[in-house]
Design an enzyme around this catalytic site. Structure first.
Site, mmCIF file in Angstrom:
data_model
loop_
_atom_site.group_PDB
_atom_site.id
_atom_site.type_symbol
_atom_site.label_atom_id
_atom_site.label_comp_id
_atom_site.label_asym_id
_atom_site.label_seq_id
_atom_site.Cartn_x
_atom_site.Cartn_y
_atom_site.Cartn_z
ATOM 1 N N CYS A 117 3.641 -6.969 -7.304
ATOM 2 C CA CYS A 117 3.442 -7.092 -5.856
ATOM 3 C C CYS A 117 1.946 -7.221 -5.516
ATOM 4 C CB CYS A 117 4.056 -5.861 -5.192
ATOM 5 S SG CYS A 117 3.652 -5.640 -3.457
ATOM 6 N N CYS A 146 0.610 -4.676 -3.040
ATOM 7 C CA CYS A 146 0.560 -3.367 -3.703
ATOM 8 C C CYS A 146 -0.721 -3.240 -4.524
ATOM 9 C CB CYS A 146 1.765 -3.180 -4.623
ATOM 10 S SG CYS A 146 3.360 -3.203 -3.777
#
Length: 110
Positions: A30, A33
């Site tokens: 991600c 993230c």
């Protein structure tokens, strides 16, 4: 230091924490993230002794992700005394996270 929570230690660590706990639900793949990771590291250092900062890899710990209805990441959850107090979705700014932390610390009852 950001703690790594797993299905084996999550419940015990959150429930027994003597301070609020900020948890980052994330995945290695991600992009947002990865952007928030360094922010979480800085917050862990800044609030050491007042706040526990941890992360849960949703791919490796799907049970925790299901329990907290994580459908998008990064998903940040502030726990206090074992209960969810506040959540935030997406790669938010460090200022937004600090405001969330301050509210959690203000409302934390020993």
């Amino acid at each position: 230091m950001v703690e790594v929570f797993t299905e084996e230690n999550f419940a015990k660590r959150i429930i027994q924490a003597k301070e609020p706990v900020l948890v980052d639900f994330y995945a290695d793949w991600c992009g947002p993230c990865r952007k928030i990771g360094p922010v979480m590291e800085r917050l862990a250092e800044k609030y050491e002794g007042k706040l526990i900062v941890g992360k849960v890899n949703v791919d490796e710990n799907p049970g925790i992700a299901r329990e907290y209805h994580v459908q998008s990441i990064p998903y940040l959850v502030l726990f206090s005394q074992g209960e969810v107090k506040e959540t935030s979705l997406g790669a938010v700014s460090s200022r937004t996270l600090e405001e969330m932390i301050h509210r959690g610390l203000e409302n934390f009852e020993e």
